[in-house]
Design a protein around this motif. Structure first.
Motif, PDB file in Angstrom:
ATOM      1  N   GLN A  26      -9.081   1.819  -2.638  1.00 12.86           N
ATOM      2  CA  GLN A  26     -10.254   2.022  -1.788  1.00 12.86           C
ATOM      3  C   GLN A  26     -11.473   1.902  -2.699  1.00 12.86           C
ATOM      4  O   GLN A  26     -11.542   2.576  -3.723  1.00 12.86           O
ATOM      5  N   ILE A  29      -3.911   3.145  12.554  1.00 16.34           N
ATOM      6  CA  ILE A  29      -3.900   1.847  11.850  1.00 16.34           C
ATOM      7  C   ILE A  29      -4.412   0.755  12.786  1.00 16.34           C
ATOM      8  O   ILE A  29      -5.231  -0.091  12.403  1.00 16.34           O
ATOM      9  N   THR A  60       1.282  -1.353   0.964  1.00 16.92           N
ATOM     10  CA  THR A  60       1.730  -0.015   0.578  1.00 16.92           C
ATOM     11  C   THR A  60       2.088  -0.004  -0.899  1.00 16.92           C
ATOM     12  O   THR A  60       2.438  -1.045  -1.471  1.00 16.92           O
ATOM     13  N   ILE A 106      -5.034  -3.256   5.212  1.00 18.00           N
ATOM     14  CA  ILE A 106      -5.008  -1.839   5.574  1.00 18.00           C
ATOM     15  C   ILE A 106      -3.919  -1.154   4.751  1.00 18.00           C
ATOM     16  O   ILE A 106      -2.772  -1.622   4.689  1.00 18.00           O
ATOM     17  N   GLU A 107      -4.308  -0.058   4.093  1.00 19.85           N
ATOM     18  CA  GLU A 107      -3.366   0.667   3.240  1.00 19.85           C
ATOM     19  C   GLU A 107      -2.525   1.611   4.102  1.00 19.85           C
ATOM     20  O   GLU A 107      -3.052   2.437   4.848  1.00 19.85           O
ATOM     21  N   CYS A 131      -3.459   7.640  -0.859  1.00 23.65           N
ATOM     22  CA  CYS A 131      -4.303   7.043   0.185  1.00 23.65           C
ATOM     23  C   CYS A 131      -3.375   6.383   1.212  1.00 23.65           C
ATOM     24  O   CYS A 131      -2.167   6.280   1.031  1.00 23.65           O
ATOM     25  N   GLY A 132      -3.976   5.876   2.279  1.00 27.38           N
ATOM     26  CA  GLY A 132      -3.189   5.147   3.263  1.00 27.38           C
ATOM     27  C   GLY A 132      -2.878   5.998   4.474  1.00 27.38           C
ATOM     28  O   GLY A 132      -2.800   7.226   4.388  1.00 27.38           O
ATOM     29  N   LEU A 133      -2.691   5.308   5.599  1.00 26.29           N
ATOM     30  CA  LEU A 133      -2.426   5.998   6.860  1.00 26.29           C
ATOM     31  C   LEU A 133      -0.954   5.879   7.227  1.00 26.29           C
ATOM     32  O   LEU A 133      -0.287   4.910   6.857  1.00 26.29           O
ATOM     33  N   ASP A 183       0.600   4.446   4.202  1.00 28.23           N
ATOM     34  CA  ASP A 183       1.349   5.423   3.391  1.00 28.23           C
ATOM     35  C   ASP A 183       2.803   5.405   3.853  1.00 28.23           C
ATOM     36  O   ASP A 183       3.110   5.792   4.972  1.00 28.23           O
ATOM     37  N   ASP A 233      -8.712   2.281   4.381  1.00 34.00           N
ATOM     38  CA  ASP A 233      -7.866   3.239   5.115  1.00 34.00           C
ATOM     39  C   ASP A 233      -8.702   4.220   5.953  1.00 34.00           C
ATOM     40  O   ASP A 233      -8.188   5.243   6.387  1.00 34.00           O
ATOM     41  N   SER A 234     -10.005   3.898   6.148  1.00 29.47           N
ATOM     42  CA  SER A 234     -10.829   4.805   6.948  1.00 29.47           C
ATOM     43  C   SER A 234     -11.921   4.022   7.654  1.00 29.47           C
ATOM     44  O   SER A 234     -12.353   2.960   7.178  1.00 29.47           O
TER      45      SER A 234
END
Ligand SMILES: Cc1ncc(COP(=O)(O)O)c(C=O)c1O
Length: 371
Positions: A84, A148, A168, A131-132, A140-142, A134, A108-109
């Motif tokens: 990020q 998403i 990821t 898009i990151e 980090c990451g969703l 998790d 991721d936001s």
């Protein structure tokens, strides 16, 4: 110059081991039919990055804008910043960089997307984003699919951004692992989850070109899932004690060692090296299922049974088991770091060695580039 003429502490790279490691991972990626985009945070060296690209890598990965600047300056023109990027100064530098090379960055936001788009509108240019996601690391990451999807829609609406894919880092795979089977299970589940997310975005009309995974311990497994398109291992170039702890490397597979000199032998069971936490990095080794009798701050090739038990800044204190040979004062030892990436970042250059001969000296051009 011979390697024992090098002033210590210094980083040695065994050229043959480096080339074997590069070749092996390129073949792993080709075996899975995915692109290899190695993470250069391990070596921070455009020399090694260029070797990786010459051997077939599709581009490189970095963690920081400063690392990307060094790589782009050296002619590497396809760079993923797998992080990020937040902050006005960094975003201005990112926009300048994106004019000269093919750059992508993670989001991721919603706030991150707004800031990125605003900076690129101001700079009148554009950038690709991934898009990151998790998949278990908890960094980090969703994880939530609806969130998403909402980010993908926001990216689609943003004037300067283009969705390139999903990403990821399955770095949780080796943590406390008790078997190879467990590595495989965690890695394949991360790969499946990322592909699931990519497919869900495609079902909603988004184009998802890159499905990008990455981690050395998971490299033999994650990309087995059809639909993964890219892998980003970093540590494999050198390997380290952490890789030995999961049975993926032997000392011969470890291409990098810290050359140190014995500076004191105050007791029969004690020696002191001129390499401490400022040369080796004070991180305990990962505890896992292979190589379990190890505890120490680095594996000494010349004395595998001895242990570096304490690191001060400039001293490594070694405990020598009774009856074990250990190099004398003035002699040198080669220490494989527990975690090679932060150890490399402490040094200014690599000495590339072929047998006993130093064949090249490479600057670690991106060391310290933490911004
Ligand atoms: C985002 C990302 N990708 C890839 C990697 C490479 O992982 P490894 O060092 O296990 O090869 C890392 C490592 O920190 C990472 O943070």
């Amino acid at each position: 110059m011979k390697k024992y003429d090098i002033d210590t502490p210094a980083l040695l790279i065994d050229s043959a081991a480096l080339h074997r490691n590069l070749d092996r991972m390129q073949r792993v990626a080709e075996g899975f039919g995915v692109r290899l985009r190695p993470h250069t945070k391990t070596h921070k060296s455009p020399h090694i990055a260029r070797l990786q690209v010459e051997m077939g890598a599709s581009g490189v990965t970095v963690a920081k804008v400063g690392e990307a600047e060094v790589m782009a300056e050296a002619g590497l023109d396809d760079i993923l910043i797998a992080n990020q990027v937040i902050g006005a100064t960094k975003l201005r530098r990112l926009a300048a960089l994106a004019r000269h090379a093919r750059i992508a960055v993670l989001v991721d936001s919603s706030e991150g997307i707004e800031l990125l788009d605003a900076a690129f509108r101001e700079a009148e240019t554009g950038i690709d984003v991934l898009i990151e996601v998790d998949t278990g690391k908890g960094r980090c990451g969703l994880t939530d699919l609806e969130q998403i999807v909402a980010l993908a829609e926001q990216v689609a609406r943003a004037e300067t951004l283009r969705l390139r894919g999903v990403e990821t880092h399955e770095g949780h795979v080796p943590g406390g692992a008790h078997s190879e089977g467990q590595l495989e299970e965690r890695a394949t589940s991360a790969g499946r989850r990322l592909v699931e997310v990519a497919d869900a975005l495609r079902d909603r009309g988004h184009v998802v070109e890159d499905v990008s995974v990455g981690s050395t311990p998971a490299a033999p497994y994650t990309a087995v899932t059809p639909g993964v398109t890219e892998m980003r291992p970093g540590t494999y170039v050198f390997n380290d004690v952490n890789q030995m702890s999961i049975g993926q490397a032997t000392p011969e597979d470890c291409a990098l060692s810290v050359l140190a000199t014995v500076i004191s032998r105050p007791a029969p069971d004690r020696a002191v090296l001129d390499a401490g936490s400022k040369s080796l990095f004070a991180e305990p080794a990962r505890r896992a299922f292979a190589y379990t009798d190890y505890d120490g701050f680095g594996y000494m090739r010349q004395a595998p049974a001895a242990r570096i038990v304490t690191l001060n800044e400039e001293h490594g204190v070694v405990r020598i088991p009774p009856g074990t040979e250990f190099p004398a004062i003035g002699q040198q030892v080669e220490v494989i770091p527990n975690h090679v990436c932060p150890a490399v970042n402490l040094h200014e250059e690599f000495y590339l060695v072929d047998g006993e001969d130093v064949v090249e000296v490479w600057p670690i051009a991106a060391r310290g580039k933490v911004r």
